[in-house]
Design an enzyme around this catalytic site. Structure first.
Site, PDB file in Angstrom:
ATOM      1  N   ASN A   9      12.155  14.043  22.672  1.00  0.00           N
ATOM      2  CA  ASN A   9      13.594  14.066  22.956  1.00  0.00           C
ATOM      3  C   ASN A   9      13.853  14.553  24.370  1.00  0.00           C
ATOM      4  O   ASN A   9      13.144  15.413  24.882  1.00  0.00           O
ATOM      5  CB  ASN A   9      14.318  14.977  21.945  1.00  0.00           C
ATOM      6  CG  ASN A   9      14.124  14.493  20.529  1.00  0.00           C
ATOM      7  OD1 ASN A   9      13.790  13.338  20.302  1.00  0.00           O
ATOM      8  ND2 ASN A   9      14.300  15.381  19.560  1.00  0.00           N
ATOM      9  N   VAL A  10      14.879  13.988  24.961  1.00  0.00           N
ATOM     10  CA  VAL A  10      15.238  14.352  26.343  1.00  0.00           C
ATOM     11  C   VAL A  10      16.547  15.150  26.372  1.00  0.00           C
ATOM     12  O   VAL A  10      17.050  15.472  27.442  1.00  0.00           O
ATOM     13  CB  VAL A  10      15.353  13.079  27.220  1.00  0.00           C
ATOM     14  CG1 VAL A  10      14.019  12.362  27.292  1.00  0.00           C
ATOM     15  CG2 VAL A  10      16.432  12.126  26.699  1.00  0.00           C
ATOM     16  N   HIS A  12       8.754  13.239  27.248  1.00  0.00           N
ATOM     17  CA  HIS A  12       9.507  12.164  27.909  1.00  0.00           C
ATOM     18  C   HIS A  12      10.520  12.699  28.913  1.00  0.00           C
ATOM     19  O   HIS A  12      11.426  11.980  29.318  1.00  0.00           O
ATOM     20  CB  HIS A  12      10.207  11.281  26.867  1.00  0.00           C
ATOM     21  CG  HIS A  12       9.245  10.571  25.966  1.00  0.00           C
ATOM     22  ND1 HIS A  12       9.615  10.027  24.758  1.00  0.00           N
ATOM     23  CD2 HIS A  12       7.918  10.347  26.080  1.00  0.00           C
ATOM     24  CE1 HIS A  12       8.551   9.484  24.184  1.00  0.00           C
ATOM     25  NE2 HIS A  12       7.502   9.669  24.954  1.00  0.00           N
ATOM     26  N   CYS A  44      14.009  11.950  42.620  1.00  0.00           N
ATOM     27  CA  CYS A  44      14.269  10.962  43.679  1.00  0.00           C
ATOM     28  C   CYS A  44      13.671   9.604  43.300  1.00  0.00           C
ATOM     29  O   CYS A  44      12.488   9.517  42.963  1.00  0.00           O
ATOM     30  CB  CYS A  44      13.642  11.458  44.993  1.00  0.00           C
ATOM     31  SG  CYS A  44      13.860  10.298  46.350  1.00  0.00           S
ATOM     32  N   CYS A 104      10.430  10.882  47.295  1.00  0.00           N
ATOM     33  CA  CYS A 104      10.232  11.387  48.666  1.00  0.00           C
ATOM     34  C   CYS A 104       9.528  12.733  48.680  1.00  0.00           C
ATOM     35  O   CYS A 104       9.204  13.244  49.735  1.00  0.00           O
ATOM     36  CB  CYS A 104      11.608  11.526  49.352  1.00  0.00           C
ATOM     37  SG  CYS A 104      12.572  12.907  48.706  1.00  0.00           S
ATOM     38  N   CYS A 109      19.668  11.674  46.264  1.00  0.00           N
ATOM     39  CA  CYS A 109      18.648  12.699  46.460  1.00  0.00           C
ATOM     40  C   CYS A 109      19.097  13.653  47.568  1.00  0.00           C
ATOM     41  O   CYS A 109      19.448  13.193  48.673  1.00  0.00           O
ATOM     42  CB  CYS A 109      17.333  12.037  46.853  1.00  0.00           C
ATOM     43  SG  CYS A 109      16.071  13.195  47.392  1.00  0.00           S
ATOM     44  N   THR A 114      10.670  11.302  13.760  1.00  0.00           N
ATOM     45  CA  THR A 114      10.313  10.263  14.729  1.00  0.00           C
ATOM     46  C   THR A 114       9.892   9.000  13.991  1.00  0.00           C
ATOM     47  O   THR A 114       9.239   9.045  12.959  1.00  0.00           O
ATOM     48  CB  THR A 114       9.188  10.719  15.688  1.00  0.00           C
ATOM     49  OG1 THR A 114       8.883   9.649  16.594  1.00  0.00           O
ATOM     50  CG2 THR A 114       7.924  11.141  14.947  1.00  0.00           C
TER      51      THR A 114
END
Ligand code: BV8
Ligand code: ZN
Length: 248
Positions: free
Chosen positions: A101-102, A118, A126, A130, A154, A194
């Site tokens: 899960n995010v 995840h 970015c 970079c 960014c 899940t």
């Protein structure tokens, strides 16, 4: 208490090493839409349309609008009893918590040593890589349902920012993968909420079983992993987990 749950609660309490893998199902009770359920996020979209680098390359404002909408939804959600039980287990020595899960609800529940396989929807990185490290940026007060929103930029190089999540076709962070592999050396492995279709996360319960762990699935439905685990418990995580957590 159902006899199976009582015995499992004892086994979990006695396990020197406990690993918990979670998916969107543990956040469902908090109001976070799952990916593949009937209210699933993907119902209106196809994963390859939105959660891939090529989708972002093709149409960053569309992909970012979807993440903005999800962030707005998640901002209204609180951790539920399943997150709280897992956070309590995480304070035990030998316990590892891996999540797909995010939404960061495990973080807000105080989970110790969480591995976010995840990434996090609350962090940005970015697009041009970079070298700028990941950062957090509160959502702009924009209409949550806007169809297109230009992504932030960014702070170091001014190019597009993207969500700091692992998209389909992208590799997981090698250190997270190593930690997840190590966590398969355990006495009890719980796969909670899940659908067990997204790899490499979906392979972990099989690896744990191969290494001798007692494997358990807790899910509303059956999944491709149900036939492979030692014990498949059908029920909501927010009800089942509190019954597996013995008072000390
Ligand atoms: C990789 C982050 C190596 C973003 C996500 C072709 C090309 C490239 C790769 C592949 C390919 N074909 C296959 C692959 C591998 C691919 C994959 O596995 N695809 C699947 C669909 C077949 N994997 C990858 O691409 C991974 N990277 O392999 O790198 C590589 C590199 C290059 C080339 C080749 C290989 C990256 C995978 C990560 C993708 N990112 N999310 C974002 O969130 O926006 S995946 C996404 O699905 C979420 O992270 C989510 O967590 C994850 C899994 O879904 P679930 O969490 O299980 O949620 P779902 O809705 O599916 O299920 C909910 C479950 O809960 C249901 O079972 C339901 O019954 C249950 N439930 C509901 N309520 C409750 C409940 N249970 C209990 N209680 C309740 N109350
Ligand atoms: Zn940059």
């Amino acid at each position: 208490m159902t006899p199976g749950l009582a015995a499992l609660a004892e086994r979990i309490a006695a396990a020197p090493r406990l690993t918990v893998l979670t998916g969107a199902g543990v956040s469902a009770a908090s109001g976070v839409p799952t990916f593949r359920g009937n209210d699933g996020l993907w119902r209106h979209h196809r994963p390859e349309d939105l959660a891939t680098a090529s989708a972002f390359q093709r149409d960053p404002a569309l992909v970012w609008a979807w993440y903005h909408w999800r962030r707005a939804r998640i901002a209204e959600c609180e951790p539920n009893a399943a997150h709280r039980v897992i956070a309590e287990w995480s304070r035990r020595d030998g316990c590892s918590v891996l999540t797909q899960n995010v939404d960061d609800l495990h973080v807000r529940a105080g989970t110790r040593g969480l591995i976010r396989l995840h990434g996090s929807i609350w962090e940005l990185q970015c697009w041009e890589q970079c070298g700028q490290s990941q950062w957090r940026e509160e959502p702009l007060p924009l209409p949550a349902a806007a169809a297109r929103i230009d992504p932030p930029t960014c702070p170091a190089c001014g190019s597009l920012a993207r969500p700091a999540v692992v998209w389909f076709g992208e590799s997981l962070d090698p250190s997270d993968l190593a930690a997840a592999g190590a966590a398969c050396d355990c006495d009890v492995f719980l796969s909670v909420g899940t659908s067990a279709v997204v790899y490499p996360a979906a392979g972990l319960v099989h690896e744990a079983r191969r290494r001798g762990a007692f494997t358990v699935e807790i899910n509303l439905d059956s999944t491709p992993a149900s036939a492979a685990v030692d014990l498949a418990i059908q029920g909501p995580a927010e009800d089942i987990l509190p019954r597996l957590s013995l008072p000390h």
